[in-house]
Write a protein that holds these residues in place. Structure first.
Motif, PDB file in Angstrom:
ATOM      1  N   VAL A 169       0.833  -1.207   0.000  1.00 28.09           N
ATOM      2  CA  VAL A 169       0.000   0.000   0.000  1.00 28.09           C
ATOM      3  C   VAL A 169       0.871   1.262   0.000  1.00 28.09           C
ATOM      4  N   GLU A 170       1.854   1.292   0.895  1.00 28.66           N
ATOM      5  CA  GLU A 170       2.647   2.520   1.026  1.00 28.66           C
ATOM      6  C   GLU A 170       3.652   2.692  -0.120  1.00 28.66           C
ATOM      7  N   ALA A 171       4.153   1.575  -0.655  1.00 25.34           N
ATOM      8  CA  ALA A 171       5.082   1.668  -1.791  1.00 25.34           C
ATOM      9  C   ALA A 171       4.408   2.377  -2.958  1.00 25.34           C
ATOM     10  N   ASP A 172       3.090   2.274  -3.015  1.00 25.76           N
ATOM     11  CA  ASP A 172       2.344   2.875  -4.113  1.00 25.76           C
ATOM     12  C   ASP A 172       2.352   4.410  -4.049  1.00 25.76           C
TER      13      ASP A 172
ATOM     14  N   CYS B 145       9.237   3.865   1.919  1.00 29.33           N
ATOM     15  CA  CYS B 145      10.506   3.330   1.389  1.00 29.33           C
ATOM     16  C   CYS B 145      10.700   1.865   1.756  1.00 29.33           C
ATOM     17  N   VAL B 146      10.408   1.509   3.003  1.00 26.92           N
ATOM     18  CA  VAL B 146      10.634   0.101   3.380  1.00 26.92           C
ATOM     19  C   VAL B 146       9.649  -0.814   2.648  1.00 26.92           C
ATOM     20  N   ASP B 147       8.430  -0.323   2.426  1.00 28.61           N
ATOM     21  CA  ASP B 147       7.445  -1.122   1.691  1.00 28.61           C
ATOM     22  C   ASP B 147       7.884  -1.281   0.227  1.00 28.61           C
ATOM     23  N   PHE B 148       8.527  -0.255  -0.303  1.00 26.78           N
ATOM     24  CA  PHE B 148       9.039  -0.321  -1.684  1.00 26.78           C
ATOM     25  C   PHE B 148      10.095  -1.426  -1.807  1.00 26.78           C
ATOM     26  N   ILE B 149      11.050  -1.444  -0.890  1.00 27.68           N
ATOM     27  CA  ILE B 149      12.124  -2.452  -0.948  1.00 27.68           C
ATOM     28  C   ILE B 149      11.539  -3.855  -0.748  1.00 27.68           C
ATOM     29  N   ALA B 150      10.663  -3.978   0.248  1.00 22.53           N
ATOM     30  CA  ALA B 150      10.076  -5.298   0.533  1.00 22.53           C
ATOM     31  C   ALA B 150       9.244  -5.780  -0.656  1.00 22.53           C
ATOM     32  N   SER B 151       8.532  -4.875  -1.326  1.00 24.98           N
ATOM     33  CA  SER B 151       7.714  -5.258  -2.500  1.00 24.98           C
ATOM     34  C   SER B 151       8.598  -5.758  -3.631  1.00 24.98           C
ATOM     35  N   ASP B 152       9.734  -5.075  -3.811  1.00 25.71           N
ATOM     36  CA  ASP B 152      10.604  -5.415  -4.947  1.00 25.71           C
ATOM     37  C   ASP B 152      11.171  -6.829  -4.851  1.00 25.71           C
ATOM     38  N   LEU B 153      11.323  -7.344  -3.637  1.00 25.25           N
ATOM     39  CA  LEU B 153      11.948  -8.671  -3.512  1.00 25.25           C
ATOM     40  C   LEU B 153      11.163  -9.762  -4.239  1.00 25.25           C
ATOM     41  N   ALA B 154       9.863  -9.540  -4.419  1.00 22.79           N
ATOM     42  CA  ALA B 154       9.044 -10.550  -5.116  1.00 22.79           C
ATOM     43  C   ALA B 154       9.559 -10.768  -6.542  1.00 22.79           C
ATOM     44  N   ALA B 155      10.159  -9.730  -7.139  1.00 23.46           N
ATOM     45  CA  ALA B 155      10.672  -9.863  -8.514  1.00 23.46           C
ATOM     46  C   ALA B 155      11.984 -10.635  -8.540  1.00 23.46           C
TER      47      ALA B 155
ATOM     48  N   TYR C 214      15.558  -3.287 -10.971  1.00 23.20           N
ATOM     49  CA  TYR C 214      16.507  -2.456 -10.224  1.00 23.20           C
ATOM     50  C   TYR C 214      17.864  -3.120 -10.008  1.00 23.20           C
ATOM     51  N   VAL C 215      18.012  -4.377 -10.436  1.00 22.89           N
ATOM     52  CA  VAL C 215      19.302  -5.073 -10.232  1.00 22.89           C
ATOM     53  C   VAL C 215      20.413  -4.330 -10.983  1.00 22.89           C
ATOM     54  N   GLY C 216      21.516  -4.056 -10.268  1.00 26.06           N
ATOM     55  CA  GLY C 216      22.672  -3.399 -10.879  1.00 26.06           C
ATOM     56  C   GLY C 216      22.530  -1.896 -10.985  1.00 26.06           C
ATOM     57  N   HIS C 217      21.562  -1.317 -10.251  1.00 24.37           N
ATOM     58  CA  HIS C 217      21.303   0.126 -10.385  1.00 24.37           C
ATOM     59  C   HIS C 217      21.259   0.857  -9.044  1.00 24.37           C
ATOM     60  N   ARG C 218      21.528   2.165  -9.150  1.00 22.38           N
ATOM     61  CA  ARG C 218      21.177   3.106  -8.082  1.00 22.38           C
ATOM     62  C   ARG C 218      19.692   3.406  -8.254  1.00 22.38           C
ATOM     63  N   VAL C 219      18.952   3.415  -7.173  1.00 21.10           N
ATOM     64  CA  VAL C 219      17.511   3.642  -7.277  1.00 21.10           C
ATOM     65  C   VAL C 219      17.104   4.829  -6.394  1.00 21.10           C
ATOM     66  N   GLY C 220      16.484   5.819  -7.015  1.00 22.60           N
ATOM     67  CA  GLY C 220      15.995   6.978  -6.261  1.00 22.60           C
ATOM     68  C   GLY C 220      14.476   6.966  -6.246  1.00 22.60           C
ATOM     69  N   VAL C 221      13.886   7.587  -5.229  1.00 25.62           N
ATOM     70  CA  VAL C 221      12.421   7.622  -5.134  1.00 25.62           C
ATOM     71  C   VAL C 221      11.950   9.039  -4.818  1.00 25.62           C
ATOM     72  N   LYS C 222      10.677   9.288  -5.171  1.00 23.11           N
ATOM     73  CA  LYS C 222      10.057  10.572  -4.853  1.00 23.11           C
ATOM     74  C   LYS C 222       8.591  10.299  -4.529  1.00 23.11           C
ATOM     75  N   SER C 223       8.024  11.066  -3.620  1.00 19.27           N
ATOM     76  CA  SER C 223       6.598  10.879  -3.317  1.00 19.27           C
ATOM     77  C   SER C 223       5.789  11.289  -4.536  1.00 19.27           C
ATOM     78  N   LYS C 224       4.795  10.466  -4.899  1.00 15.38           N
ATOM     79  CA  LYS C 224       3.960  10.788  -6.071  1.00 15.38           C
ATOM     80  C   LYS C 224       3.326  12.158  -5.912  1.00 15.38           C
ATOM     81  N   ALA C 225       2.962  12.485  -4.694  1.00 13.28           N
ATOM     82  CA  ALA C 225       2.302  13.775  -4.448  1.00 13.28           C
ATOM     83  C   ALA C 225       3.208  14.940  -4.835  1.00 13.28           C
ATOM     84  N   LYS C 226       4.537  14.750  -4.703  1.00 10.73           N
ATOM     85  CA  LYS C 226       5.477  15.825  -5.047  1.00 10.73           C
ATOM     86  C   LYS C 226       5.915  15.735  -6.510  1.00 10.73           C
ATOM     87  N   ALA C 227       5.642  14.586  -7.124  1.00 14.30           N
ATOM     88  CA  ALA C 227       6.101  14.381  -8.501  1.00 14.30           C
ATOM     89  C   ALA C 227       5.090  14.924  -9.514  1.00 14.30           C
ATOM     90  N   ALA C 228       3.878  15.202  -9.035  1.00 10.10           N
ATOM     91  CA  ALA C 228       2.807  15.619  -9.959  1.00 10.10           C
ATOM     92  C   ALA C 228       3.118  16.980 -10.573  1.00 10.10           C
TER      93      ALA C 228
END
Ligand SMILES: NC(=O)c1ccc[n+]([C@@H]2O[C@H](COP(=O)([O-])OP(=O)(O)OC[C@H]3O[C@@H](n4cnc5c(N)ncnc54)[C@H](OP(=O)(O)O)[C@@H]3O)[C@@H](O)[C@H]2O)c1
Length: 255
Positions: free
Chosen positions: A180-183, A225-235, A241-255
């Motif tokens: 939910v929060e990763a979204d 952020c923690v929900d994002f990392i935990a969600s990604d493990l399913a892949a 994201y393998v082999g990459h630097r990964v940055g994130v931004k809140s969707k609310a601020k990205a609009a």
């Protein structure tokens, strides 16, 4: 997955633990002081191992004896400019343990997320990094160089390069809703996602002004952020994201 989590007594690691469990992972917690783990944390963990995150042999032994297929390193703290710290030693010890454990048991590489820093994401003026304009937590630069020297066939690494992560709640939620929060986040590889070009047009100092103004928009809630990392493990090893630097931004601020 069976996930080895280092740093579970810290801000990030303490929230990663219940999030990983909510996503269906079994978590082997690796801490140097078990008395710092609350009872709720101990009960959600599959196993608790004591050791230093600089002790590569101990980490390798833990990976092998617990059949871990993923690692998340939230242990260590980036020192301020000019100070020394254990983070590079932790970074090397964890990577070395993962590479050697795979060599010893064979099979696919371990999937590994390292908590890193926003400053090593690419700046709008390549090949520079944000850290070249705002030189704080510069230690992450050497960790990036180190991890890039390891082939992804030996370690399926990703660096989580968030800016400041502020918890919404001061206490850890031991029953988070997975996914939910990763979204709430958008993610980008190598460069920060949804970067605005504000002020970049200013002659000579435009990129400096742009970077300074934009960085504050990348503060994100820690729970997302923690929900994002935990969600990604399913892949698993198929993660984009393998082999990459990964940055994130809140969707609310990205609009
Ligand atoms: N928090 C943020 O906003 C933020 C933003 C960007 C990046 N990061 C990065 O995320 C990582 C974690 O940050 P944090 O805020 O969670 O830090 P923290 O609250 O200070 O936690 C650090 C954790 O590392 C553990 N640790 C340190 N040295 C260790 C060792 N030798 N062996 C085993 N464990 C060791 C600590 O264990 P003890 O409890 O035993 O001391 C603690 O669990 C850091 O690398 C930081 O640079 C954080």
């Amino acid at each position: 997955m069976r996930v080895l989590l280092l740093g579970a007594t810290g801000n990030v690691g303490s929230r990663l633990l219940p999030s990983l469990v909510a996503h269906g992972h079994e978590v082997i917690v690796f801490v140097r002081n078990t008395s710092k783990l609350p009872t709720e944390a101990t009960s959600c963990a599959t196993a608790v191992v004591t050791g230093s995150a600089t002790d590569s042999d101990r980490i390798k032994e833990t990976i092998l004896s617990n059949q871990c297929d993923a690692i998340i390193n939230a242990a260590g703290v980036a020192p301020m400019l000019g100070q020394k710290g254990e983070l590079p030693a932790i970074f090397k010890a964890v990577s070395k343990a993962a590479v050697e454990a795979r060599k010893e048991r064979g099979g696919p590489p371990l999937r590994c997320w390292f908590l890193s820093g926003f400053g090593i994401m690419e700046s709008p003026k390549k090949p520079h990094m944000l850290i070249d304009y705002v030189p704080i937590f510069t230690i992450h630069r050497q960790n990036l160089a180190y991890i890039r020297s390891i082939p992804s066939s030996e370690l399926a690494w990703s660096l989580f390069c968030a800016n400041q992560m502020d918890p919404r709640s001061p206490s850890v939620n031991y029953n988070p809703k997975p996914g939910v929060e990763a979204d709430n986040l958008v993610a980008g590889v190598e460069s920060p996602p949804a970067w605005s070009k504000t002020m970049q047009w200013v002659p000579l100092v435009g990129t400096y002004l742009n970077v300074l103004m934009q960085m504050q928009h990348y503060f994100t809630p820690l729970e997302d952020c923690v929900d994002f990392i935990a969600s990604d493990l399913a892949a698993g090893l198929e993660s984009e994201y393998v082999g990459h630097r990964v940055g994130v931004k809140s969707k609310a601020k990205a609009a």
